[in-house]
Motif scaffolding. Structure first.
Motif, PDB file in Angstrom:
ATOM      1  N   GLY A  35      47.894  15.307  29.233  1.00 40.71           N
ATOM      2  CA  GLY A  35      46.578  16.379  30.611  1.00 40.71           C
ATOM      3  C   GLY A  35      47.505  15.917  31.606  1.00 40.71           C
ATOM      4  N   SER A  36      48.173  15.113  32.412  1.00 39.36           N
ATOM      5  CA  SER A  36      48.788  15.077  33.901  1.00 39.36           C
ATOM      6  C   SER A  36      49.551  16.368  33.596  1.00 39.36           C
ATOM      7  N   VAL A  37      50.286  15.905  33.139  1.00 38.11           N
ATOM      8  CA  VAL A  37      51.324  17.580  32.701  1.00 38.11           C
ATOM      9  C   VAL A  37      50.898  19.281  34.212  1.00 38.11           C
ATOM     10  N   PHE A  38      48.876  18.907  33.683  1.00 41.55           N
ATOM     11  CA  PHE A  38      49.498  20.252  34.319  1.00 41.55           C
ATOM     12  C   PHE A  38      48.440  20.239  36.184  1.00 41.55           C
ATOM     13  N   PRO A  39      47.818  18.726  36.496  1.00 38.38           N
ATOM     14  CA  PRO A  39      48.159  18.954  37.895  1.00 38.38           C
ATOM     15  C   PRO A  39      49.496  18.361  37.850  1.00 38.38           C
ATOM     16  N   VAL A  40      50.514  17.885  37.676  1.00 36.78           N
ATOM     17  CA  VAL A  40      51.613  17.364  38.337  1.00 36.78           C
ATOM     18  C   VAL A  40      52.842  18.515  38.165  1.00 36.78           C
ATOM     19  N   ALA A  94      44.153  23.161  31.280  1.00 38.94           N
ATOM     20  CA  ALA A  94      44.067  21.976  30.601  1.00 38.94           C
ATOM     21  C   ALA A  94      43.134  22.518  29.232  1.00 38.94           C
ATOM     22  N   LEU A  95      41.689  22.851  30.075  1.00 40.87           N
ATOM     23  CA  LEU A  95      40.545  23.697  29.310  1.00 40.87           C
ATOM     24  C   LEU A  95      41.225  24.304  28.360  1.00 40.87           C
ATOM     25  N   VAL A  96      41.778  25.605  28.959  1.00 39.79           N
ATOM     26  CA  VAL A  96      42.034  26.580  27.887  1.00 39.79           C
ATOM     27  C   VAL A  96      42.961  25.806  26.660  1.00 39.79           C
ATOM     28  N   MET A  97      44.193  24.832  27.180  1.00 37.78           N
ATOM     29  CA  MET A  97      44.588  24.669  26.042  1.00 37.78           C
ATOM     30  C   MET A  97      43.604  24.051  25.335  1.00 37.78           C
ATOM     31  N   ALA A  98      42.891  23.365  25.623  1.00 41.41           N
ATOM     32  CA  ALA A  98      41.637  22.145  24.832  1.00 41.41           C
ATOM     33  C   ALA A  98      41.324  23.086  23.260  1.00 41.41           C
ATOM     34  N   LEU A  99      41.748  24.398  23.644  1.00 40.24           N
ATOM     35  CA  LEU A  99      40.637  25.333  22.395  1.00 40.24           C
ATOM     36  C   LEU A  99      42.160  25.626  21.725  1.00 40.24           C
TER      37      LEU A  99
END
Length: 312
Positions: A21-26, A101-106
Motif C-alpha cells: 500500500g505504501s508504494v503508491f504515495p512513496v 490504490a483504490l483501483v488496484m484493490a479491485l
C-alpha cells in the motif's frame, strides 16, 4: 514447513500489505523527480538481485523446464509484469496515490471475473454484488463525485491508465495460476521480474532519452532511499511475507488482507503530507464494503446455521 505462531504469520502479512500500500504515495514522491520508466527499471533490478540472493542463500534447486514453458512464462511476464508496472507508475504520476490504490484493490474481484469467464462458470450473487459495489466506489473517486464526468467521460488520464494496469495484472494473475503448478513461486517471480526488466529496458531503448543511472544519481538522498524502499520492501519483502502467509493460512484467507491496501496507502499519504480528500475516504469505504461483502454474508449464514431454536 517450519513452525510459526499464527500471530507472527498475521503480523508478517500485515507488514506485506502495508509495504504494498505504501508504494503508491512513496512512488508519487519519486515520480516528481524521476521518470516512471527509470523507476520501473530500478524496482525490478533491485528486487531481482535481492530475490536471486535469497534463492542462493536458501539453496533452492532450480527447476528443469522445457523451452515452451520458458517461452510462455516470459511472454506473459513481459506484458503482465513489464507492461503492468509501466502503466501503473505512469498512472500514479498523473493522479493521487490513494486513487491508484483504490483501483488496484479491485484486482482480486476482476481476477475472479476472468477466472469465471474462462471456466464458463457464473459468479455467485454475492460476488456479483461485491464487484458492482467495488466499481461504484472507484467511480466515485475517479469522477470526484460528479456523475456528469461519468456521462461525459471526463476522467483523469492517470486513473484510466491505472485501470488498464489493473486489468493487465488481473490477466497475468489468472494466467499464472496454472504456471505455479509446475514452477515454484520463487523462481517464477524471479523470471517474471527479469522479463519485466528486459521489457522496460527494451522500451527505453526505443523511446530514447531515458537514463536510469543518471536519474538515480541526481536524486536527493530521500529520493534514493525511496527507490530502494520500493525495490526491497515494496517488492521483495511484500512478496516473501505474503507468500509465507499463503503457505500457512491458505490463499483465500491471505487474499482478504488485500482489502487493507487502500487504507495503508491513505495512511502513508497522510504521514507524508499528501492530501486525502473526503471523496477518497468515502470511495475507500465503499470499495472495502464491496470487497468484504461475500465474507460478511458467509459469516451471517454460518451464524444463522449455528443458531439452535428453543421451542419449549
Amino acid at each position: 514447513m517450519s513452525r510459526q505462531s499464527p500471530f507472527v504469520t498475521i503480523l508478517l502479512l500485515l507488514i506485506s500489505i502495508f509495504c504494498w500500500g505504501s508504494v503508491f504515495p512513496v512512488s508519487k514522491l519519486v515520480l516528481d523527480q524521476m521518470s516512471q520508466n527509470s523507476l520501473v527499471v530500478w524496482r525490478f533490478s533491485i528486487a531481482a538481485l535481492c530475490l536471486l540472493g535469497y534463492i542462493l542463500l536458501k539453496g533452492e534447486r532450480w527447476p528443469t523446464l522445457a523451452w515452451q514453458q520458458y517461452t510462455w512464462l516470459i511472454a506473459i511476464s513481459l506484458v503482465g509484469v513489464g507492461g503492468f508496472n509501466l502503466l501503473l507508475f505512469t498512472g500514479v504520476k498523473h493522479t493521487a496515490a490513494t486513487n491508484g490504490a483504490l483501483v488496484m484493490a479491485l484486482s482480486p474481484l476482476v481476477t475472479s471475473l476472468l477466472v469465471a469467464a474462462l471456466s464458463r462458470k457464473w459468479l455467485s450473487r454475492s460476488q456479483s454484488v461485491s464487484l458492482v459495489i467495488g466499481l461504484a466506489g472507484v467511480l466515485l473517486v475517479i469522477t470526484k463525485g460528479s456523475w456528469q464526468a461519468l456521462l461525459q467521460f471526463e476522467f483523469n488520464r492517470g486513473d484510466i491508465t491505472i485501470i488498464a494496469a489493473m486489468l493487465l495484472w488481473s490477466a497475468y494473475t489468472t494466467a499464472s495460476q496454472k504456471m505455479t503448478t509446475w514452477l515454484p513461486l520463487l523462481p517464477f517471480t524471479l523470471i517474471s521480474m527479469l522479463a519485466g526488466d528486459a521489457f522496460i529496458l527494451g522500451f527505453n531503448s526505443i523511446q530514447g532519452d531515458i537514463h536510469p543511472i543518471t536519474e538515480l544519481l541526481q536524486l536527493p538522498l530521500q529520493g534514493v532511499l525511496a527507490v530502494f524502499y520500493i525495490g526491497v520492501f515494496g517488492t521483495v519483502i511484500g512478496y516473501l511475507f505474503f507468500l509465507n502467509a499463503v503457505q500457512r493460512l491458505g490463499s483465500a484467507p491471505a487474499a482478504l488482507f488485500f482489502n487493507l491496501i487502500p487504507v495503508c496507502a491513505a495512511l502513508t499519504a497522510l504521514l507524508m503530507g499528501q492530501k486525502v480528500t473526503s471523496i477518497q475516504v468515502t470511495g475507500m469505504a465503499v470499495v472495502l464494503l464491496g470487497l468484504m461483502l461475500p465474507q460478511l454474508l458467509k459469516l451471517i449464514r454460518q451464524r444463522k446455521t449455528a443458531q439452535i431454536p428453543v421451542n419449549q
